[in-house]
Design an enzyme around this catalytic site. Structure first.
Site, short mmCIF file in Angstrom:
data_model
loop_
_atom_site.label_atom_id
_atom_site.label_comp_id
_atom_site.label_asym_id
_atom_site.label_seq_id
_atom_site.Cartn_x
_atom_site.Cartn_y
_atom_site.Cartn_z
N LYS A 7 110.38 -19.69 59.25
CA LYS A 7 111.48 -19.94 58.30
C LYS A 7 112.28 -18.65 58.04
CE LYS A 7 108.83 -21.44 54.91
NZ LYS A 7 107.49 -21.30 55.51
N ARG A 25 108.10 -25.54 46.76
CA ARG A 25 106.78 -25.60 47.42
C ARG A 25 105.88 -26.64 46.80
NH1 ARG A 25 106.74 -20.05 49.58
NH2 ARG A 25 104.89 -19.64 50.81
N ARG A 78 101.83 -10.79 62.41
CA ARG A 78 103.19 -10.56 61.93
C ARG A 78 103.36 -9.15 61.35
NH1 ARG A 78 105.72 -15.07 57.99
NH2 ARG A 78 104.31 -14.28 56.42
N ARG A 126 102.04 -7.64 55.80
CA ARG A 126 101.97 -8.14 54.42
C ARG A 126 100.51 -8.26 53.96
NH1 ARG A 126 105.81 -13.37 53.85
NH2 ARG A 126 103.95 -14.05 52.73
N ARG A 175 96.33 -20.05 52.42
CA ARG A 175 97.75 -20.42 52.33
C ARG A 175 98.03 -21.70 53.10
NH1 ARG A 175 100.34 -15.23 54.51
NH2 ARG A 175 102.31 -16.30 54.29
#
Ligand code: AMP
Length: 213
Positions: A13, A88, A127, A160, A171
């Site tokens: 996203k 969310r 990531r 992160r 998550r």
């Protein structure tokens, strides 16, 4: 064009939103980025949010709804925006509908980026993000030329805090339980366009552009 980008963590996203900003000249509004910025400034809100983010849990609805409510009043939102990571929960989506109705506005498109669950863990744990310009990389799929530096601005790349394996698993569970039902919420309003989130970043972007044309 008021757009919501839906999809599990790691669907791409943020990456797609950054390409859409350039094409459509509308801002990306990411509640995750707003919370991380608040944490960097060490505001009370940021420090409170960190307790949830570190566990991979959702920050309470009223906190993010308050953030979004203020953000949508900013002048740069007048031509449209890309909501990334908000809403969310169904409660957030309902609150958003009310806020927008109050502003005489509405959501025009909901793009649901679909990726197999087995790919998401790999994507998230690899990531890396540039501290300076926010550009995103992946240590295997889209590495930077110099391991720890951004190709665009030479800023430092970091992982992160919530991209470690345990937090990522949580998550993904939170996504299934609390965010996935939003697809149906927006399907009932006839707004959802599904996009295959696997393949080249450029191809996925072109599919989004076609869908929005
Ligand atoms: P993201 O950058 O969108 O992956 O968000 C990172 C983390 O910030 C999430 O795991 C949540 O803890 C928190 N967060 C971001 N957006 C929301 C939201 N709309 N509702 C609740 N928590 C959020």
């Amino acid at each position: 064009m008021n757009i919501i980008l839906l999809g599990p963590p790691g669907a791409g996203k943020g990456t797609q939103a950054k390409m859409m900003i350039e094409k459509y000249q509308i801002p990306q509004i990411s509640t995750g980025d707003m919370l991380r910025a608040a944490l960097k400034e060490r505001t009370p809100l940021g420090l409170k949010a960190k307790e949830y983010m570190d566990k991979g849990a959702l920050v309470p609805d009223e906190v993010v709804i308050g953030l979004i409510q203020e953000r949508l009043k900013e002048p740069d939102c007048s031509k449209g925006y890309i909501l990334d990571g908000f809403p969310r929960t169904v409660a957030q989506a309902e609150a958003l509908d009310k806020v927008l109705a109050g502003l005489g506005s509405k959501i025009d498109h909901v793009i649901s980026i679909e990726v197999d669950k087995s790919d998401l863990l790999k994507r998230l744990t690899g990531r890396r993000t540039c501290r300076q310009c926010g550009a995103m990389y992946h240590v295997i799929f889209t590495p930077s030329l110099n391991k720890d530096l951004c190709d665009k601005c030479q800023g430092e790349l970091y992982q992160r805090d919530d991209d470690n394996e345990d937090t990522v698993r949580n998550r993904l569970e939170v996504y299934d339980a609390q965010t996935f039902p939003l697809i149906q919420y927006y399907q009932q309003k006839g707004l959802v366009r599904k996009i295959e989130g696997v393949g080249s970043i450029q191809q996925i972007f072109e599919n989004i552009v076609k869908t929005l044309a």
